[in-house]
Motif scaffolding. Structure first.
Motif, short mmCIF file in Angstrom:
data_model
loop_
_atom_site.label_atom_id
_atom_site.label_comp_id
_atom_site.label_asym_id
_atom_site.label_seq_id
_atom_site.Cartn_x
_atom_site.Cartn_y
_atom_site.Cartn_z
N VAL A 52 -38.50 18.41 71.31
CA VAL A 52 -38.57 17.34 70.07
C VAL A 52 -38.32 16.08 70.94
CG1 VAL A 52 -37.64 16.53 68.10
CG2 VAL A 52 -37.97 18.99 68.34
N ILE A 84 -35.98 19.22 63.01
CA ILE A 84 -37.10 19.56 63.62
C ILE A 84 -37.13 20.50 64.76
CG2 ILE A 84 -39.25 18.65 64.64
CD1 ILE A 84 -38.38 15.92 63.38
N ASN A 85 -38.02 21.58 64.81
CA ASN A 85 -38.09 22.38 65.96
C ASN A 85 -39.47 22.82 66.06
OD1 ASN A 85 -36.57 24.18 63.72
ND2 ASN A 85 -37.99 25.33 64.65
N THR A 86 -40.03 23.44 67.30
CA THR A 86 -41.09 24.06 67.47
C THR A 86 -41.07 25.48 66.77
OG1 THR A 86 -40.65 25.40 69.46
CG2 THR A 86 -41.27 22.95 69.61
N TYR A 112 -44.91 22.10 65.28
CA TYR A 112 -43.71 21.68 65.01
C TYR A 112 -43.47 21.65 63.43
CZ TYR A 112 -43.01 19.67 69.64
OH TYR A 112 -42.85 19.50 70.90
#
Length: 737
Positions: free
Chosen positions: A15, A457-459, A426
């Motif tokens: 991110v 936020i993250n993958t 994401y």
């Protein structure tokens, strides 16, 4: 804008600081400003959502509180209070000589909790090992009260503020926390704690204990205001669009009531009613300024006597939107980023949000009524893409076609899709924890827990505790779009239907409920008698050929016109016939649905603006049979028993009656036989000739069943017994149709 260096902002792997801006994702969306659903479509989505129950459960993910009865039985309260008990171990902290330690709750602890719940008033019970309870049969009824939340508050599983955990090594999540409730949310009050400090309530999405001082009791009329925001005039309310906002004290207008203390903090998704600025009170309320670009809004508060009070405040327009926001991708993403970095709050604890409440509050700003938890939200209405058995490559292909702001998840967690950058997908969510592989180049997973406890936020490549990544875990994508399969539950009188022109009161609607299992594709019209405000002031022709009535009743024999809908009588216990017929009808509805019959509830609220002609014509066109529930007004001093209104010889010549009277009387006989089999008292031979508007306008088998008189027991257990008999009688009749 100036880019924040990564060294000064905490970020998940892959991110970048640029990704913290909503514009980053909006600019990558295909149609970010296109309205995805209109207000009317959102309102229809909400109505569809109320019909969805979780698999194998009677629990509806969103409930219409207006459809509940005025009383609740002791058994129903008991079942609701301890629904969570025994599923997991509970721990709490206790003080010792050496400081503080934790221990699992004992039977004695559970006894104290049950006592705090005021169980002694719900029947005789005994404690057993492990804190299990055994109840004697005790089916008293208790009144259901209505209330409004006056400040954002917690809903808990137990009536206390103790922190409980299911992991004695982890004290961040309080497992007794059930949900958060916004200001101005309506609830039904079922029960009160022994100390009088807590209320056991039902909101539209769950039940639990709330602090009494955070709620104000209201009237039925006041209660009706707090629903269906997607259908309201947008000039009548505003929606808070900030993550949270504390209105300065000087923005409150002077309130003469000393019970009003202050304006509580406002949270995203809160609805407040607007007031006309031009009223003299408000125009002269600000001595030193004219607060332009502001709304005057109602602020609810609890009066000393517990009732609902209303104060007023000036609210800057930049903190809210008039009515609801348009449901667009850009608006969804902008709202999703406002709480970015805010702490995670399991079940809404610490005035914060968990993953499902985060989504719920965002989508409230568009008028959506979301379910409470991840399981409920993934079962909601709309187009669902099931990914459970898809390969990782198939799942990635689905993700590449999605618009930013799409809801998705797996058991235990829901989140919002943002987009794909550099081959990675994401998402954003209120996240408790995820797991990271310390050596991604090694084939053996070496997972470390990352307690994010933030909106972040993250993958979708992060891991769960079970060693699977989010992509592998992903089971459902929920597109909040009309999917073309919704069946509208409301049925109104079509003016083109035969005899519709004879109706004088027809602005209301009936509700169609469809069976979820063993569906037989047979519709039973269940008509709760009375319940039309002002119905006694109107008259309709007694018969469609305008001939006079042949028997006495609410309207005398010989009358060409009959009262459109009478008010009905009152029972000796003070309850109205309209209330009791509705309670009986709802019990019957649930039993018929379980048997696989669809049910057309002709009247499903306290005031349905449909006269007897309209009710009959709707039944003729939308149902296979029509059963009306009444209780007889007579001058007897005891419950005389049940009977049905049979058809007088003098009207069997009418064209409509001639076609259905034999089947109608057979239906009546089936009902009386079933009532008698339940050992309920039967009046005479179980029938009494009565000339009814319903009979003369019917084109399908129809019957008016009288389930007693003013001396009949109106407790839920007694009504349930009658409803069970009716359900069996209806089933017996339909088997031989």
């Amino acid at each position: 804008m100036e880019i924040v260096p990564q060294s000064v902002v905490r970020l998940a792997d892959d991110v970048t600081p640029q990704m913290l801006e909503p514009s980053f994702w909006i600019s990558r969306s295909k149609n970010p400003f296109e309205i995805r659903m209109s207000r009317e479509e959102i309102a229809a989505w909400n109505r569809e959502n109320r019909k969805i129950s979780l698999s194998g459960s009677d629990f509806y993910i969103v409930s219409d509180l207006r459809k509940f009865d005025s009383v609740i039985s002791a058994g129903e309260i008991r079942n609701a209070l301890i629904r969570y008990k025994g599923k997991i171990k509970w721990y709490k902290k206790v003080s010792t000589k050496n400081g503080e330690t934790s221990r699992e709750l004992t039977s004695r602890d559970w006894k104290e909790i049950f006592d705090a719940m005021n169980y002694s008033k719900l029947g005789t019970y005994a404690y057993f090992a492990g804190g299990e309870l055994d109840f004697d049969e005790y089916e008293n009824d208790f009144p259901v009260r209505k209330a409004i939340c006056v400040r954002r508050t917690d809903m808990r599983l137990v009536p206390d503020n103790t922190f409980y955990t299911d992991d004695e090594d982890y004290w961040y999540d309080d497992i007794a926390q059930n949900s958060g409730i916004q200001m101005n949310e309506p609830v039904l009050v079922f029960w009160e704690s022994r100390d009088g400090e807590w209320l056991f309530v039902k909101s539209i999405y769950c039940t639990g204990w709330v602090r009494k001082n955070d709620f104000a009791f209201c009237t039925d009329k006041e209660f009706e205001r707090y629903f269906d925001y997607a259908e309201k005039d947008p000039l009548t309310f505003i929606t808070i669009t900030e993550d949270r906002y504390k209105l300065p004290a000087e923005y409150a207008l002077a309130c003469d009531d000393e019970d009003f203390k202050e304006i509580p903090e406002l949270f995203m998704g809160t609805y407040l009613f607007t007031v006309d600025w031009n009223q003299y009170l408000f125009e002269n309320a600000f001595a030193e300024r004219k607060p332009y670009s502001s709304f005057i809004v109602e602020i609810p508060y609890r009066k000393k006597d517990g009732s609902l009070g209303i104060s007023y405040a000036s609210l800057p327009s930049g903190k809210a939107t008039l009515g609801l926001l348009d449901y667009t991708t850009a608006n969804v993403i902008n709202l999703a980023f406002k709480p970015l970095g805010v702490r995670y709050g399991w079940g809404g604890m610490a005035d914060s949000r968990d993953c499902s409440e985060y989504l719920k509050d965002i989508f409230r700003c568009f008028g959506f009524d979301f379910g409470r938890n991840s399981r409920s939200q993934l079962a909601m209405a709309g187009k669902t893409l099931s990914l459970e058995k898809k390969s990782p490559s198939s799942k990635k292909s689905v993700l590449s076609s999605l618009e930013a702001g799409t809801v998705m998840g797996f058991p235990g967690h829901v989140f919002m899709y943002l987009g794909r950058v550099g081959g990675k997908n994401y998402v954003i969510s209120a996240l408790g924890a995820y797991y990271k592989d310390d050596d991604e180049y090694d084939d053996i997973l070496n997972l470390t827990k990352i307690s994010a406890n933030s909106v972040s936020i993250n993958t979708i490549e992060e891991y769960r505790k079970n060693g699977k990544d989010w992509l592998e875990m992903l089971t459902k994508v929920k597109k909040l779009l009309p999917d073309g399969s919704w069946e509208e539950e409301r049925v109104t009188l079509n003016p083109d239907w035969k005899y519709a022109s004879f109706s004088k009161i027809n602005s209301g609607s009936s509700l169609l409920y469809r069976a979820k299992q063993n569906r037989k594709n047979i519709v039973v019209a269940v008509n709760a008698g009375h319940g039309t405000r002002g119905g006694f002031l109107k008259k309709t022709f007694s018969h469609p050929d305008k001939s006079p009535k042949v028997t006495d009743g609410t309207t005398a024999s010989g009358a060409v016109e009959s009262i459109a809908v009478s008010d009905g009588m009152s029972f000796v216990d003070g309850r109205t016939e309209a209330e009791v017929t509705l309670r009986t009808a709802r019990l019957l509805k649930n039993l018929l649905l379980k048997k696989g019959f669809d049910v057309l509830m002709i009247r499903d609220d306290t005031d349905t603006q449909l006269d007897n002609v309209a009710r009959t014509v709707i039944s003729n066109n939308c149902a296979n049979i029509h059963v009306t529930i009444h209780y007889d007004l007579d001058r007897q001093n005891e419950d005389k028993g049940c009977f049905y209104c049979s058809i007088p010889e003098e009207i069997k010549y009418l064209p409509t009656v001639k076609k259905h009277w034999k089947e109608s009387e057979r239906l009546g006989d089936c009902l009386v036989q079933a009532l008698e089999a339940k050992e309920l008292k039967i009046y005479g031979d179980g029938k009494l000739d009565t000339d009814l508007t319903q009979t003369s306008y019917s084109t399908i088998p129809t019957v008016d069943i009288e389930l007693g008189n003013q001396h009949t027991d109106t407790k839920t257990a007694a009504l349930r017994k009658r409803a069970e008999a009716l359900a069996e009688g209806i089933e017996n009749f339909l088997k031989s149709m």
